[in-house]
Design a protein around this motif. Structure first.
Motif, PDB file in Angstrom:
ATOM      1  N   THR C 372      27.932   7.221  64.305  1.00  0.00           N
ATOM      2  CA  THR C 372      28.209   8.588  64.810  1.00  0.00           C
ATOM      3  C   THR C 372      27.183   9.184  63.616  1.00  0.00           C
ATOM      4  OG1 THR C 372      30.522   7.954  64.840  1.00  0.00           O
ATOM      5  CG2 THR C 372      29.750  10.195  64.908  1.00  0.00           C
ATOM      6  N   ASN C 373      26.351  10.203  63.977  1.00  0.00           N
ATOM      7  CA  ASN C 373      25.346  11.050  63.146  1.00  0.00           C
ATOM      8  C   ASN C 373      26.531  11.786  62.182  1.00  0.00           C
ATOM      9  OD1 ASN C 373      23.001  10.399  64.364  1.00  0.00           O
ATOM     10  ND2 ASN C 373      23.358  12.145  65.895  1.00  0.00           N
ATOM     11  N   GLY C 380      20.167  18.707  54.501  1.00  0.00           N
ATOM     12  CA  GLY C 380      21.142  18.683  53.343  1.00  0.00           C
ATOM     13  C   GLY C 380      22.693  18.915  53.869  1.00  0.00           C
ATOM     14  N   GLU C 381      22.821  18.867  55.266  1.00  0.00           N
ATOM     15  CA  GLU C 381      24.157  19.289  55.863  1.00  0.00           C
ATOM     16  C   GLU C 381      24.726  18.230  56.594  1.00  0.00           C
ATOM     17  OE1 GLU C 381      24.003  23.189  57.523  1.00  0.00           O
ATOM     18  OE2 GLU C 381      23.356  23.931  55.646  1.00  0.00           O
ATOM     19  N   LEU C 382      26.060  18.059  56.741  1.00  0.00           N
ATOM     20  CA  LEU C 382      26.861  17.233  57.647  1.00  0.00           C
ATOM     21  C   LEU C 382      26.669  17.600  58.811  1.00  0.00           C
ATOM     22  CD1 LEU C 382      30.253  16.802  55.733  1.00  0.00           C
ATOM     23  CD2 LEU C 382      28.279  15.062  55.845  1.00  0.00           C
ATOM     24  N   PHE C 383      26.705  16.568  60.072  1.00  0.00           N
ATOM     25  CA  PHE C 383      26.523  16.938  61.295  1.00  0.00           C
ATOM     26  C   PHE C 383      27.757  17.419  61.980  1.00  0.00           C
ATOM     27  CE2 PHE C 383      22.876  14.038  61.455  1.00  0.00           C
ATOM     28  CZ  PHE C 383      22.087  14.751  62.026  1.00  0.00           C
ATOM     29  N   LYS C 384      27.933  18.134  62.769  1.00  0.00           N
ATOM     30  CA  LYS C 384      29.117  18.571  63.257  1.00  0.00           C
ATOM     31  C   LYS C 384      29.802  17.385  64.224  1.00  0.00           C
ATOM     32  CE  LYS C 384      29.309  22.754  61.509  1.00  0.00           C
ATOM     33  NZ  LYS C 384      27.680  23.139  61.380  1.00  0.00           N
TER      34      LYS C 384
END
Lengths: 254, 300, 384
Positions: C372-373, C380-384
């Motif tokens: 999972t991404n 610099g952010e998480l994937f939703k």
């Protein structure tokens, strides 16, 4: 009735004719001596009988059964055991184990029974042990049962070989120079022992150089020279036979 | 100290497996002087038989010990038969030929079996149901997994069984006799063909057990898994003294230990190098191995 | 009795081949005459067989999709060669493909096989497009017909270090690799970059390719208690036992791996022990029309592996260029390939002068048995 019968045996190794038309019998209750100078083919005869060598021609029969196609362990199962001129004990085993292993063909339990230590296996193992101890006792080796074969004195090793052969429960036993390397006292013991083996109803065929032993106990003697039978008969006849004397002392006569 | 003890536990686990495989090499070599190259493949076949049986039994909902026990027994039996078949078809007809012919036959068998496994089982890794045995316990600071306990336990059990068989039964005596002197043992009534066949079977059974435990331990098997452990186990047999059963057990444990300690204290990339350096060093000073060779070199 | 024994023996050994005979020989289907012959190069046997077969299957899927479009130039056929990830065998396979008149080769998998195999291929003016070899050197030797559809290790290691410092807030790392051009190259890069990023390297160990027992190394790792354990192994079959043993040893730390372990096999083998493992991987949007087209064509080969889509794209790119050039003449095809720009299954494809197509590494995580991404180093952010 002949128990062991050799008729016109010939053995050839490549170009070498080791035996030519050898025929003789070992009958019920016999003690037969097989003698001849070095290289006469005596041990070859033993190897032919026990299935180690194949014959080029001729037939060996045991109680009428031809032995030609049989493998050594089958011939042993028929009741023919032997000892070796140069002692061939299982050196890394104890005296008792050497004798016990010789009863392999007289026992049955398989691998699984052995690993799982089934009662039948335990009983059988105990029986083998008893019989082997008896065989050792018979050869006056009782006290050496736990000794490694390689640690035993030479004379004792000779006796152990015979004990091992006896443990296979033979009807005929082939002894290859049983007196070789023994001192006079040990030789006398040996003659006595061979007499006792014969009394058990076992036929004996022996190769021996020590003429005292041969003439002392053999009832019948076969003489080989260069693979050919040159004489056969009672000890006193053989001692007088000029061909035998020539074979042994040939050069001096000329 | 903690590090040392942990590595010790790891070394015993790995060494036990090598020992099981090494026994097959040593017993066969002892009896017919053949380096049985196909032995590593028998080990791989055991690993595959294990994964097939365990996966199926586990999926049927049998408890782990039943799965493992049944798989061990069946895979050992199958590999024993397989090894006997190999011996009968590839080695026995060459009994009278030169040793080189038999050696080549063994190499051929190894290639045949490995490719056979590849064709029938595929080129991919095959997963063991590792979830069957999970977890472990801490002994002081040393982590011991239940899987390691099983490996060590089963290995110990098999080694004891082998010792009983070889040293306490008539069949064992016949095997030792045949290994020492084939002609003589035939002359005291031992069917040497049968004993040779049996030796192959026993060695194969042990290798199959090793294959299953390795599969469970590392989680998967692959058709070519037999090659490297095969070489290591053979080295272990030589280290202990070829033909010598106690030697093979000791050699296996030693190779396992050396590997793990070399990896732990020196470097993982040189662990094999160290295992072989020690092998060479031992053979230099003790040419017949630690426990001495035990081989029938008598001739008729 | 004796005969029965022999028969039984033969039967037992036969059990080893019988099941194999039923399998269809794929070569037979490939044996067409004229048209375009594409070679694929990768490990079809041995421990990396899974990845090699993914490459081959990606090419097959692409050929199936492209064949109707090729018109008079077709049909396109595949000749799949096995390099077993071995440099020598790779060169031999390359020479075979030259003799067989392949005009392009998709492969290889291991960088250590791609680099030597490229020498004779490029000399014979045969295109080599690697879908999987991420080592920098692959495209840095000035070879005119060498292309790469996947990313590069230097970019991959940058993404890895950035993830460790920025997202995991790690202070130290323990590195293990298995000494291949790919895995050690990547590990060395990470070690180099770590210093500059304030990440302390507690240890850098090497294991042997194909090892299954990592207990000795893991005992060291456990004692070192690193914030992140960077595991650089050549493929999923090596990584799975590593993960199993990490769990068994009770090592609780972040684990970061790379694209080579991306394969459904990882979860199949390591099961729940694979959960929570991070890896650097080229970003692929699985919702695009081109990905869906690829997924449909690939379906019959099973779940796509790490390089299935890259392999598919490499083949499609070459065939598109051939179609545009109207022939397989290397000069003309190269000119078209350099002009080419399209949305591939894996990413937007545009080859640069050196043959690279750019990297777009992101961090993925294994969650509920799926890759999972997880985190995007660009933003610099998480994937939703």
């Amino acid at each position: 009735m002949a128990t062991l019968e050799l008729s016109e045996i010939s053995v050839r190794f490549g170009g070498l004719q080791a035996l030519t038309d050898v025929s003789f019998c070992v009958r019920e209750g016999d003690i037969v001596g097989l003698i001849g100078p070095n290289g006469a083919g005596k041990t070859t005869v033993f190897n032919v009988i026990t299935g180690v060598y194949q014959t080029s021609a001729g037939q060996v029969r045991y109680d009428g059964t031809p032995l030609r196609a049989l493998r050594p362990h089958k011939i042993l199962a028929l009741g023919v055991a032997r000892t070796f001129q140069n002692i061939r004990l299982f050196q890394n085993m104890t005296a008792l184990e050497n004798v016990m292993v010789a009863q392999h063909c007289r026992t049955r339990v398989g691998v699984l029974g052995a690993v799982l230590r089934l009662p039948s296996q335990k009983r059988e193992e105990e029986r083998i042990r008893q019989r082997s101890l008896e065989a050792l006792e018979f050869m006056d080796l009782g006290e050496f049962a736990g000794e490694l074969a390689s640690n035993m004195a030479y004379g004792l090793q000779r006796r152990l070989e015979i004990a091992r052969a006896l443990a296979t429960e033979p009807k005929t036993i082939l002894l290859d120079e049983p007196a070789a390397g023994l001192n006079p006292a040990e030789s006398r013991d040996l003659m006595h022992t061979i007499g006792r083996i014969s009394e058990l109803g076992i036929n004996i065929l022996m190769v021996e150089h020590d003429m005292k032993v041969v003439m002392g106990i053999c009832r019948h003697i076969v003489v080989l020279d260069h693979g050919v039978m040159i004489a056969e008969g009672k000890p006193e006849e053989i001692q007088r036979d000029p061909r035998v004397i020539e074979a042994y002392l040939g050069n001096e006569l000329n | 100290m903690e590090f040392f003890l942990q590595q010790l536990v790891n070394g015993i686990t790995l060494g036990g497996v090598y020992a099981l495989v090494a026994l097959g090499y040593t017993m066969v070599y002892g009896i017919i002087q053949l380096i049985n190259f196909a032995h590593g493949e028998i080990y791989a076949a055991g690993g595959y038989m294990g994964v097939i049986l365990i996966s199926w039994l586990f999926a049927q909902g049998f408890p782990p010990f039943v799965c493992l026990g049944a798989a061990l027994v069946l895979a050992m039996g199958y590999c024993a038969l397989l090894a006997m078949a190999v011996e009968k078809l590839a080695y026995q007809p060459l009994r009278q030929s030169s040793r080189l012919s038999v050696l080549l036959s063994a190499l051929g068998m190894s290639i045949f079996l490995q490719n056979g496994l590849m064709l029938t089982q595929g080129v991919y890794d095959r997963a063991y149901p590792t979830e069957m045995v999970q977890g472990g316990f801490e002994l002081g600071t040393v982590m011991i997994s239940y899987m390691q306990c099983i490996i060590v336990g089963v290995t110990a059990l098999l080694l004891v069984a082998l010792n009983v068989l070889v040293y306490k039964t008539r069949i064992g005596k016949a095997m030792r006799a045949t290994a020492q002197d084939k002609t003589m043992s035939a002359l005291v009534g031992i069917n040497s063909s049968r004993i040779i066949s049996l030796t192959f079977a026993i060695g194969a059974g042990l290798a199959a057990a090793a294959g299953i435990m390795v599969g469970l331990y590392y989680g998967s098997v692959r058709y070519d898994m037999g090659f490297v452990p095969g070489i290591k186990a053979f080295s272990a047999a030589v280290l202990g003294g070829i033909g010598n059963i106690t030697g093979a057990m000791l050699g296996g444990l030693l190779i396992g230990m050396i590997e793990v300690f070399a990896a732990g204290y020196i470097s993982s990339e040189y662990k094999d190098v160290f295992a072989f350096i020690i092998l060479i060093a031992v053979l230099y000073f003790m040419p017949t191995g630690i426990m001495g060779e035990n081989v029938d070199d008598t001739r008729v | 009795m004796k005969r029965a024994l022999y028969l039984l023996s033969v039967l037992l050994l036969a059990s080893f081949v019988v099941a194999g005979c039923g399998k269809k020989d794929e070569k037979a289907a490939d044996a067409a005459k004229a048209g375009i012959k594409i070679g694929s190069l990768g490990p079809l046997t041995g421990q990396y067989a899974a990845d090699g077969n993914d490459i081959k299957n990606g090419v097959l899927a692409a050929i199936e999709v492209m064949n109707p479009e090729m018109g008079a130039l077709g049909p396109v056929t595949l000749q799949a060669e096995d390099d077993a990830c071995d440099p020598r065998q790779a060169v031999a396979a390359a020479n075979k493909l030259i003799n067989e008149k392949a005009t392009a080769v998709i492969g290889a998998y291991c960088s250590s096989a791609t680099i030597p195999a490229s020498e004779p291929l490029i000399a014979a003016k045969i295109f080599m497009i690697t879908p999987a070899s991420t080592n920098e050197k692959v495209t840095e030797r000035g070879m005119p017909y060498m292309f790469r559809t996947c990313g590069r290790d230097d970019d991959q290691s940058k993404a890895a270090v950035k993830f460790m410092t920025d997202q995991l807030k790690a202070k130290n790392v323990y590195i293990v690799d298995d000494k291949t051009t790919y895995s050690q190259g990547l590990a060395d890069n990470v070690e180099k970059l770590a210093g500059g990023a304030g990440l302390k390297v507690l240890g850098h160990e090497h294991v042997n390719q194909g090892d299954k027992d990592y207990s000795a190394v893991l005992t060291k790792v456990k004692a070192a208690k690193p914030d992140v354990f960077y595991v650089s192994l050549q493929n999923s079959a090596s990584a799975a036992p590593m993960l199993i043993q990490i769990a068994r040893m009770g090592i609780k730390t972040h684990i970061l791996a790379q694209d080579a372990v991306y394969h459904p096999q990882l979860m199949e083998l390591a099961k729940k022990d694979a959960e929570g493992v991070f890896l650097t991987f080229g970003y692929t949007d699985k919702e695009t029309p081109s990905y869906k087209k690829f997924a449909a064509a690939y379906k019959k080969y099973g779940e796509p592996g790490a390089y299935s889509a890259y392999s598919y794209d490499s083949t499609v790119a070459y065939l598109k260029a051939v179609k545009a050039a109207g022939s397989t003449d290397p000069e003309k095809v190269k000119a078209e390939l350099m002009k080419l720009e399209f949305d591939g299954a894996s990413k937007h494809i545009k080859y640069k002068e050196n043959g690279d197509s750019g990297s777009n590494y992101v961090i993925q995580v294994v969650k509920d048995g799926k890759f999972t991404n997880y985190w995007n180093p660009e933003t610099g952010e998480l994937f939703k």
